[in-house]
Design a protein around this motif. Structure first.
Motif, PDB file in Angstrom:
ATOM      1  N   THR A   1      29.862  50.855  61.285  1.00 19.52           N
ATOM      2  CA  THR A   1      28.854  50.738  61.092  1.00 19.52           C
ATOM      3  C   THR A   1      27.901  52.361  61.299  1.00 19.52           C
ATOM      4  O   THR A   1      28.317  53.007  62.595  1.00 19.52           O
ATOM      5  CB  THR A   1      28.638  49.796  62.599  1.00 19.52           C
ATOM      6  OG1 THR A   1      28.794  48.487  62.544  1.00 19.52           O
ATOM      7  CG2 THR A   1      26.755  49.339  62.324  1.00 19.52           C
TER       8      THR A   1
ATOM      9  N   GLU B   1      24.934  54.341  62.755  1.00 23.12           N
ATOM     10  CA  GLU B   1      23.912  54.967  63.304  1.00 23.12           C
ATOM     11  C   GLU B   1      23.285  56.156  63.420  1.00 23.12           C
ATOM     12  O   GLU B   1      21.926  56.314  63.997  1.00 23.12           O
ATOM     13  CB  GLU B   1      24.616  54.843  64.887  1.00 23.12           C
ATOM     14  CG  GLU B   1      25.048  53.669  65.078  1.00 23.12           C
ATOM     15  CD  GLU B   1      25.069  52.994  66.764  1.00 23.12           C
ATOM     16  OE1 GLU B   1      24.987  53.684  66.919  1.00 23.12           O
ATOM     17  OE2 GLU B   1      26.118  51.444  66.405  1.00 23.12           O
TER      18      GLU B   1
ATOM     19  N   LYS C   1      21.446  59.133  62.186  1.00 22.64           N
ATOM     20  CA  LYS C   1      19.168  58.617  61.459  1.00 22.64           C
ATOM     21  C   LYS C   1      18.826  59.145  59.572  1.00 22.64           C
ATOM     22  O   LYS C   1      19.579  60.463  60.084  1.00 22.64           O
ATOM     23  CB  LYS C   1      18.430  58.896  62.155  1.00 22.64           C
ATOM     24  CG  LYS C   1      18.435  58.389  63.665  1.00 22.64           C
ATOM     25  CD  LYS C   1      18.200  57.237  63.414  1.00 22.64           C
ATOM     26  CE  LYS C   1      17.960  56.133  65.382  1.00 22.64           C
ATOM     27  NZ  LYS C   1      18.221  54.910  65.030  1.00 22.64           N
TER      28      LYS C   1
ATOM     29  N   TYR D   1      30.275  50.504  50.061  1.00 24.47           N
ATOM     30  CA  TYR D   1      29.117  49.149  50.441  1.00 24.47           C
ATOM     31  C   TYR D   1      29.024  48.863  49.735  1.00 24.47           C
ATOM     32  O   TYR D   1      28.779  49.213  48.785  1.00 24.47           O
ATOM     33  CB  TYR D   1      27.649  50.163  50.550  1.00 24.47           C
ATOM     34  CG  TYR D   1      27.066  49.242  51.258  1.00 24.47           C
ATOM     35  CD1 TYR D   1      27.057  49.157  52.632  1.00 24.47           C
ATOM     36  CD2 TYR D   1      25.710  49.630  50.970  1.00 24.47           C
ATOM     37  CE1 TYR D   1      26.247  48.286  53.224  1.00 24.47           C
ATOM     38  CE2 TYR D   1      24.938  48.603  51.372  1.00 24.47           C
ATOM     39  CZ  TYR D   1      24.923  47.649  52.679  1.00 24.47           C
ATOM     40  OH  TYR D   1      24.358  47.454  52.823  1.00 24.47           O
TER      41      TYR D   1
ATOM     42  N   PRO E   1      21.039  52.841  59.145  1.00 24.58           N
ATOM     43  CA  PRO E   1      21.046  52.741  59.679  1.00 24.58           C
ATOM     44  C   PRO E   1      21.510  51.013  59.824  1.00 24.58           C
ATOM     45  O   PRO E   1      20.922  50.375  59.795  1.00 24.58           O
ATOM     46  CB  PRO E   1      20.428  53.116  61.211  1.00 24.58           C
ATOM     47  CG  PRO E   1      19.809  54.203  60.245  1.00 24.58           C
ATOM     48  CD  PRO E   1      19.522  53.891  58.963  1.00 24.58           C
ATOM     49  N   GLY E   2      22.460  51.275  60.468  1.00 22.45           N
ATOM     50  CA  GLY E   2      22.350  49.749  61.050  1.00 22.45           C
ATOM     51  C   GLY E   2      23.585  48.481  60.560  1.00 22.45           C
ATOM     52  O   GLY E   2      24.420  47.857  60.367  1.00 22.45           O
ATOM     53  N   GLN E   3      23.716  48.736  58.823  1.00 22.37           N
ATOM     54  CA  GLN E   3      24.598  49.131  57.937  1.00 22.37           C
ATOM     55  C   GLN E   3      25.919  49.258  58.166  1.00 22.37           C
ATOM     56  O   GLN E   3      26.512  49.399  58.815  1.00 22.37           O
ATOM     57  CB  GLN E   3      24.215  49.127  56.601  1.00 22.37           C
ATOM     58  CG  GLN E   3      23.273  49.066  56.146  1.00 22.37           C
ATOM     59  CD  GLN E   3      23.115  49.194  54.248  1.00 22.37           C
ATOM     60  OE1 GLN E   3      23.529  50.354  54.148  1.00 22.37           O
ATOM     61  NE2 GLN E   3      22.048  48.499  53.248  1.00 22.37           N
ATOM     62  N   THR E   4      27.440  48.286  57.665  1.00 18.20           N
ATOM     63  CA  THR E   4      28.161  48.727  57.424  1.00 18.20           C
ATOM     64  C   THR E   4      29.093  48.648  56.629  1.00 18.20           C
ATOM     65  O   THR E   4      28.840  48.212  55.614  1.00 18.20           O
ATOM     66  CB  THR E   4      29.337  47.851  59.142  1.00 18.20           C
ATOM     67  OG1 THR E   4      28.628  47.511  59.820  1.00 18.20           O
ATOM     68  CG2 THR E   4      30.687  47.524  58.946  1.00 18.20           C
TER      69      THR E   4
ATOM     70  N   LYS F   1      24.273  58.466  67.766  1.00 18.46           N
ATOM     71  CA  LYS F   1      23.200  58.031  67.563  1.00 18.46           C
ATOM     72  C   LYS F   1      22.549  59.698  68.238  1.00 18.46           C
ATOM     73  O   LYS F   1      22.931  60.010  68.433  1.00 18.46           O
ATOM     74  CB  LYS F   1      22.771  56.991  68.434  1.00 18.46           C
ATOM     75  CG  LYS F   1      23.504  55.689  68.532  1.00 18.46           C
ATOM     76  CD  LYS F   1      23.290  54.642  69.840  1.00 18.46           C
ATOM     77  CE  LYS F   1      23.499  53.053  69.623  1.00 18.46           C
ATOM     78  NZ  LYS F   1      23.680  52.658  70.119  1.00 18.46           N
TER      79      LYS F   1
END
Length: 84
Positions: free
Chosen positions: A7, A9, A11, A37, A57-60, A84
């Motif tokens: 995932t 994270e 930025k 992806y 960010p947030g996508q796997t 992060k």
């Protein structure tokens, strides 16, 4: 071959810096490294390929590596992208 879901994270701002750093990191390894992806699969050592994924960010994503240092490569990419 080693494969792992990661995932995102790290930025990403307007600059390509996080993508460039990821490509630099992947290029340190002998193994072939790919990031998938949706329906796209790109070479993690290709800046144009990585930018074309458009991951945020947030996508796997699925990271795979094949070669003599695949375990270390996967661990490093996961640590970078998941930070992060």
């Amino acid at each position: 071959m080693t494969t792992r879901d990661v995932t995102i994270e790290v930025k990403q701002g307007a600059q390509a810096s996080p993508v460039a750093k990821c490509v630099q990191l992947a290029s340190q390894f002998e193994s072939k490294i790919y990031v998938e992806y949706d329906t796209k699969k790109v070479n993690a050592k290709s800046i144009m390929g990585m930018m074309a994924l458009g991951i945020v960010p947030g996508q796997t994503v699925k990271v795979s590596a094949d070669g003599v240092d695949e375990g270390q490569a996967i661990d490093s990419i996961e640590k970078y992208l998941g930070s992060k």
